[in-house]
Motif scaffolding. Sequence first.
Motif, PDB file in Angstrom:
ATOM      1  N   ALA A  10       8.815 -14.161  36.315  1.00  0.00           N
ATOM      2  CA  ALA A  10       9.642 -15.312  35.929  1.00  0.00           C
ATOM      3  C   ALA A  10      10.615 -15.684  37.040  1.00  0.00           C
ATOM      4  N   MET A  11      11.205 -14.707  37.688  1.00  0.00           N
ATOM      5  CA  MET A  11      12.142 -14.994  38.780  1.00  0.00           C
ATOM      6  C   MET A  11      11.418 -15.632  39.958  1.00  0.00           C
ATOM      7  N   ILE A  12      10.238 -15.158  40.289  1.00  0.00           N
ATOM      8  CA  ILE A  12       9.462 -15.742  41.383  1.00  0.00           C
ATOM      9  C   ILE A  12       9.088 -17.189  41.050  1.00  0.00           C
ATOM     10  N   LEU A  13       8.671 -17.445  39.821  1.00  0.00           N
ATOM     11  CA  LEU A  13       8.334 -18.811  39.409  1.00  0.00           C
ATOM     12  C   LEU A  13       9.546 -19.730  39.469  1.00  0.00           C
ATOM     13  N   LEU A  15      12.114 -19.435  41.490  1.00  0.00           N
ATOM     14  CA  LEU A  15      12.386 -19.699  42.905  1.00  0.00           C
ATOM     15  C   LEU A  15      11.418 -20.714  43.496  1.00  0.00           C
ATOM     16  N   VAL A  16      10.154 -20.624  43.126  1.00  0.00           N
ATOM     17  CA  VAL A  16       9.146 -21.527  43.674  1.00  0.00           C
ATOM     18  C   VAL A  16       9.320 -22.942  43.137  1.00  0.00           C
ATOM     19  N   PHE A  17       9.494 -23.099  41.830  1.00  0.00           N
ATOM     20  CA  PHE A  17       9.536 -24.424  41.226  1.00  0.00           C
ATOM     21  C   PHE A  17      10.920 -25.055  41.213  1.00  0.00           C
ATOM     22  N   ASN A  18      11.957 -24.298  41.520  1.00  0.00           N
ATOM     23  CA  ASN A  18      13.312 -24.844  41.531  1.00  0.00           C
ATOM     24  C   ASN A  18      13.715 -25.328  42.918  1.00  0.00           C
ATOM     25  N   TYR A  19      12.881 -25.157  43.923  1.00  0.00           N
ATOM     26  CA  TYR A  19      13.177 -25.587  45.286  1.00  0.00           C
ATOM     27  C   TYR A  19      13.188 -27.108  45.343  1.00  0.00           C
ATOM     28  N   ARG A  20      14.298 -27.669  45.861  1.00  0.00           N
ATOM     29  CA  ARG A  20      14.416 -29.120  45.995  1.00  0.00           C
ATOM     30  C   ARG A  20      14.247 -29.493  47.451  1.00  0.00           C
ATOM     31  N   HIS A  21      13.325 -30.386  47.707  1.00  0.00           N
ATOM     32  CA  HIS A  21      13.068 -30.826  49.071  1.00  0.00           C
ATOM     33  C   HIS A  21      14.190 -31.734  49.544  1.00  0.00           C
ATOM     34  N   GLY A  22      14.454 -31.730  50.838  1.00  0.00           N
ATOM     35  CA  GLY A  22      15.436 -32.632  51.408  1.00  0.00           C
ATOM     36  C   GLY A  22      16.766 -31.979  51.719  1.00  0.00           C
ATOM     37  N   ASP A  23      16.901 -30.691  51.488  1.00  0.00           N
ATOM     38  CA  ASP A  23      18.132 -29.971  51.830  1.00  0.00           C
ATOM     39  C   ASP A  23      19.361 -30.569  51.169  1.00  0.00           C
ATOM     40  N   THR A  24      19.341 -30.712  49.856  1.00  0.00           N
ATOM     41  CA  THR A  24      20.499 -31.259  49.149  1.00  0.00           C
ATOM     42  C   THR A  24      21.168 -30.221  48.259  1.00  0.00           C
TER      43      THR A  24
END
Length: 65
Positions: A10-13, A15-24
Amino acid sequence: MIFAGVFVVAMILLLVFNYRHGDTRSCRWRECRGAGESSWTCVHCGATTTGPRGETPVICLRPKS
């Protein structure tokens, strides 16, 4: 033991799906509404931009230092 494995997956998922592109990640946009468009100011880095009402900028606009 199963709980620990499910927790790690669950923690790995997250981290993977919560990443927001664009460095905001550090940006905190505040909206100043005007006629037609809004003025957006980041309270973290001080960047400013304009755009449609209610749609926060998706990329970090901080000045390069």
